[in-house]
Design an enzyme around this catalytic site. Structure first.
Site, PDB file in Angstrom:
ATOM      1  N   LYS A  73       0.802  -1.233   0.000  1.00 37.67           N
ATOM      2  CA  LYS A  73       0.000   0.000   0.000  1.00 37.67           C
ATOM      3  C   LYS A  73       0.838   1.288   0.000  1.00 37.67           C
ATOM      4  CE  LYS A  73      -4.146  -1.815   2.237  1.00 37.67           C
ATOM      5  NZ  LYS A  73      -5.156  -1.620   3.283  1.00 37.67           N
ATOM      6  N   ASP A 109     -10.300   2.394   1.411  1.00 37.35           N
ATOM      7  CA  ASP A 109     -10.542   1.893   2.777  1.00 37.35           C
ATOM      8  C   ASP A 109     -11.230   2.990   3.585  1.00 37.35           C
ATOM      9  OD1 ASP A 109      -9.341  -0.567   2.401  1.00 37.35           O
ATOM     10  OD2 ASP A 109      -7.393   0.063   3.176  1.00 37.35           O
ATOM     11  N   GLY A 133      -4.974   1.974  17.315  1.00 36.19           N
ATOM     12  CA  GLY A 133      -4.122   1.546  16.201  1.00 36.19           C
ATOM     13  C   GLY A 133      -3.768   2.705  15.293  1.00 36.19           C
TER      14      GLY A 133
HETATM   15  P1  NDP Z   1      -1.280  -2.495  10.241  1.00 35.95           P
HETATM   16  O1  NDP Z   1      -0.382  -3.640  10.571  1.00 35.95           O
HETATM   17  O2  NDP Z   1      -0.836  -1.468   9.283  1.00 35.95           O
HETATM   18  O3  NDP Z   1      -1.653  -1.707  11.608  1.00 35.95           O
HETATM   19  C1  NDP Z   1      -2.157  -2.350  12.754  1.00 35.95           C
HETATM   20  C2  NDP Z   1      -2.149  -1.397  13.951  1.00 35.95           C
HETATM   21  O4  NDP Z   1      -2.609  -2.111  15.095  1.00 35.95           O
HETATM   22  C3  NDP Z   1      -0.774  -0.868  14.282  1.00 35.95           C
HETATM   23  O5  NDP Z   1      -0.895   0.414  14.854  1.00 35.95           O
HETATM   24  C4  NDP Z   1      -0.298  -1.877  15.333  1.00 35.95           C
HETATM   25  O6  NDP Z   1       0.672  -1.320  16.202  1.00 35.95           O
HETATM   26  C5  NDP Z   1      -1.572  -2.116  16.099  1.00 35.95           C
HETATM   27  N1  NDP Z   1      -1.568  -3.411  16.767  1.00 35.95           N
HETATM   28  C6  NDP Z   1      -1.359  -4.624  16.220  1.00 35.95           C
HETATM   29  N2  NDP Z   1      -1.480  -5.600  17.153  1.00 35.95           N
HETATM   30  C7  NDP Z   1      -1.743  -4.970  18.333  1.00 35.95           C
HETATM   31  C8  NDP Z   1      -1.965  -5.420  19.669  1.00 35.95           C
HETATM   32  N3  NDP Z   1      -1.950  -6.705  19.978  1.00 35.95           N
HETATM   33  N4  NDP Z   1      -2.224  -4.492  20.620  1.00 35.95           N
HETATM   34  C9  NDP Z   1      -2.253  -3.188  20.316  1.00 35.95           C
HETATM   35  N5  NDP Z   1      -2.049  -2.701  19.070  1.00 35.95           N
HETATM   36  C10 NDP Z   1      -1.795  -3.579  18.083  1.00 35.95           C
HETATM   37  O7  NDP Z   1      -2.636  -3.144   9.793  1.00 35.95           O
HETATM   38  P2  NDP Z   1      -3.836  -2.411   9.036  1.00 35.95           P
HETATM   39  O8  NDP Z   1      -4.059  -1.105   9.678  1.00 35.95           O
HETATM   40  O9  NDP Z   1      -3.643  -2.473   7.589  1.00 35.95           O
HETATM   41  O10 NDP Z   1      -5.044  -3.392   9.361  1.00 35.95           O
HETATM   42  C11 NDP Z   1      -5.591  -3.469  10.660  1.00 35.95           C
HETATM   43  C12 NDP Z   1      -6.856  -4.270  10.572  1.00 35.95           C
HETATM   44  O11 NDP Z   1      -7.799  -3.559   9.801  1.00 35.95           O
HETATM   45  C13 NDP Z   1      -6.681  -5.638   9.915  1.00 35.95           C
HETATM   46  O12 NDP Z   1      -7.232  -6.611  10.736  1.00 35.95           O
HETATM   47  C14 NDP Z   1      -7.480  -5.563   8.648  1.00 35.95           C
HETATM   48  O13 NDP Z   1      -8.184  -6.778   8.417  1.00 35.95           O
HETATM   49  C15 NDP Z   1      -8.475  -4.463   8.982  1.00 35.95           C
HETATM   50  N6  NDP Z   1      -8.877  -3.757   7.767  1.00 35.95           N
HETATM   51  C16 NDP Z   1     -10.197  -3.830   7.444  1.00 35.95           C
HETATM   52  C17 NDP Z   1     -10.655  -3.236   6.304  1.00 35.95           C
HETATM   53  C18 NDP Z   1     -12.101  -3.351   5.957  1.00 35.95           C
HETATM   54  O14 NDP Z   1     -12.442  -3.019   4.817  1.00 35.95           O
HETATM   55  N7  NDP Z   1     -12.963  -3.774   6.868  1.00 35.95           N
HETATM   56  C19 NDP Z   1      -9.738  -2.483   5.406  1.00 35.95           C
HETATM   57  C20 NDP Z   1      -8.385  -2.443   5.871  1.00 35.95           C
HETATM   58  C21 NDP Z   1      -7.977  -3.086   7.012  1.00 35.95           C
HETATM   59  P3  NDP Z   1       2.229  -1.409  15.782  1.00 35.95           P
HETATM   60  O15 NDP Z   1       2.374  -0.862  14.409  1.00 35.95           O
HETATM   61  O16 NDP Z   1       2.900  -0.581  16.803  1.00 35.95           O
HETATM   62  O17 NDP Z   1       2.551  -2.869  15.838  1.00 35.95           O
END
Ligand code: NDP
Length: 287
Positions: A73, A109, A133
Site C-alpha cells: 500500500k 478503505d 491503532g
Molecule cells: P497495520 O499492521 O498497518 O496496523 C495495525 C495497527 O494495530 C498498528 O498500529 C499496530 O501497532 C496495532 N496493533 C497490532 N497488534 C496490536 C496489539 N496486539 N495491541 C495493540 N495494538 C496492536 O494493519 P492495518 O491497519 O492495515 O489493518 C488493521 C486491521 O484492519 C486488519 O485486521 C485488517 O483486516 C483491517 N482492515 C479492514 C478493512 C475493511 O475493509 N474492513 C480495510 C483495511 C484493514 P504497531 O504498528 O505498533 O505494531
C-alpha cells in the site's frame, strides 16, 4: 455477423500473501449480478521486490486496475501518475485505476469506512473520536474522519511504534481542522468521558484469533457511545460484544469492506454494484 469480443477486462489485487484475500469472491459476484461479461478479478501474489515488475505487467496487459493490500500500500506510491488528495494525506493507496497507461491511486478503505459510518446514521462532524491503532486502517480512518469535520481525534497505539503515531498526529494537526493527541497504550485503556465514537483499527479479533479483544477497561464504555470495528471476519467480534453488553450502539467492519469493494467496482466499470449480493458472497466464504 454479430460483433463479439472475447477480450477480458482485468482487475485484481496485488498482495503478499494474497491467498486469503476475499476480493475475488465479492467482486466477481458483483460482476455476475451486473451482467458484465468478461470482467475478471485476479488474486496475485507479488513479492515485495517485484512490485515494479508487477506494475509494468499490469500496464503491458492493459489491466483496468488493481487493489493493493499488505505490504504494497505504501510502496506502490512511486509508480503512480496521480494520487487522490485523501490518499496523499493518508500516505497509502489500496486502489489503482489504469486509464490508457496512466495510473491513478486512491484510498477506498477510508471512503468505505465513512460510508459504513453514515449508513449507521453516524456523522463524524464535531465529534470526539478515539482510534485504537495507527497502521494503514487507523491512518485512513483518522484522515477521513478529520476531513469530515471531527473535532478531536485521539490515537491510542502501543509505544513500540511511537514514531508512526506521532507522524499521524502531526499530519492531522497540520493538514486537517481536527485537534489530535497520542496516548501510549500501556495498560487497559479507559475510554474518555467526552468520547463519542470509539474505533478498533487494530487486527485484534481477526480470524483465526476470534476470541481476542483490545485491552480496554470495558466498564468505561457508556450506552451513548458509538463503537465501530474494522475487522470484517468475524463481523461480530468480542470487542463489539462487550460494547453491546454495555448498551452502546455498534457497527461491524464488514460494511467497510463491502463499501470499499463497491467503490472500486464503480471506479473501474462506471457501474454501481449491488452491495447485498456482495455481502452474501462474502458471508458464504467467511468462517
Ligand atoms: P497495520 O499492521 O498497518 O496496523 C495495525 C495497527 O494495530 C498498528 O498500529 C499496530 O501497532 C496495532 N496493533 C497490532 N497488534 C496490536 C496489539 N496486539 N495491541 C495493540 N495494538 C496492536 O494493519 P492495518 O491497519 O492495515 O489493518 C488493521 C486491521 O484492519 C486488519 O485486521 C485488517 O483486516 C483491517 N482492515 C479492514 C478493512 C475493511 O475493509 N474492513 C480495510 C483495511 C484493514 P504497531 O504498528 O505498533 O505494531
Amino acid at each position: 455477423m454479430k460483433e463479439i469480443s472475447f477480450l477480458d477486462n482485468l482487475v485484481g489485487v496485488f498482495g503478499h500473501p494474497a491467498a486469503d484475500n476475499p476480493g475475488v469472491v465479492i467482486q466477481e459476484a458483483a460482476f455476475n449480478d451486473l451482467g458484465i461479461e468478461r470482467w475478471r478479478f485476479l488474486t496475485i501474489d507479488v513479492d515485495p521486490d517485484k512490485l515494479g515488475d508487477a506494475i509494468a505487467g499490469l500496464k503491458a496487459m492493459k489491466m483496468r486496475g488493481i487493489n493493493c493490500t499488505l505490504p504494497h500500500k505504501l510502496a506502490v506510491l512511486e509508480y503512480l501518475d496521480e494520487i487522490s488528495p485523501a490518499a496523499k494525506l493518508i500516505g497509502a493507496v489500496n486502489m489503482i485505476v489504469n486509464t490508457d497507461g496512466k495510473l491513478f491511486g486512491d484510498n477506498t478503505d477510508g471512503k468505505g469506512f465513512m460510508e459504513s459510518l453514515s449508513s449507521a446514521g453516524i456523522s463524524a462532524e464535531g465529534k470526539n473520536i478515539v482510534i485504537l491503532g495507527a497502521g494503514g486502517a487507523g491512518r485512513a480512518v483518522a484522515v477521513e474522519t478529520a476531513l469530515a469535520g471531527a473535532k478531536h481525534i485521539t490515537i491510542v497505539n502501543i509505544p513500540q511504534d511511537e514514531k508512526l503515531a506521532a507522524s499521524l498526529i502531526e499530519l492531522l494537526k497540520t493538514k486537517t481542522g481536527a485537534a489530535a493527541e497520542y496516548i501510549p497504550w500501556t495498560d487497559a485503556f479507559k475510554v474518555p468521558l467526552d468520547c463519542d465514537i470509539l474505533i478498533n483499527a487494530t487486527p485484534i479479533g481477526l480470524y483465526p484469533n476470534v476470541n481476542d479483544k483490545p485491552n480496554i477497561d470495558y466498564d468505561t464504555i457508556r450506552p451513548d457511545l458509538f463503537v465501530q470495528d474494522v475487522i470484517p471476519n468475524p463481523a461480530f467480534t468480542p470487542f463489539l460484544a462487550e460494547a453491546e453488553k454495555r448498551g452502546a450502539r455498534w457497527n461491524t467492519g464488514m460494511g467497510m469492506l463491502i463499501n470499499q469493494a463497491a467503490i472500486n467496482i464503480e471506479m473501474w466499470t462506471g457501474l454501481k454494484p449491488n452491495k447485498k449480493v456482495m455481502t452474501k458472497a462474502f458471508q458464504s466464504v467467511i468462517s
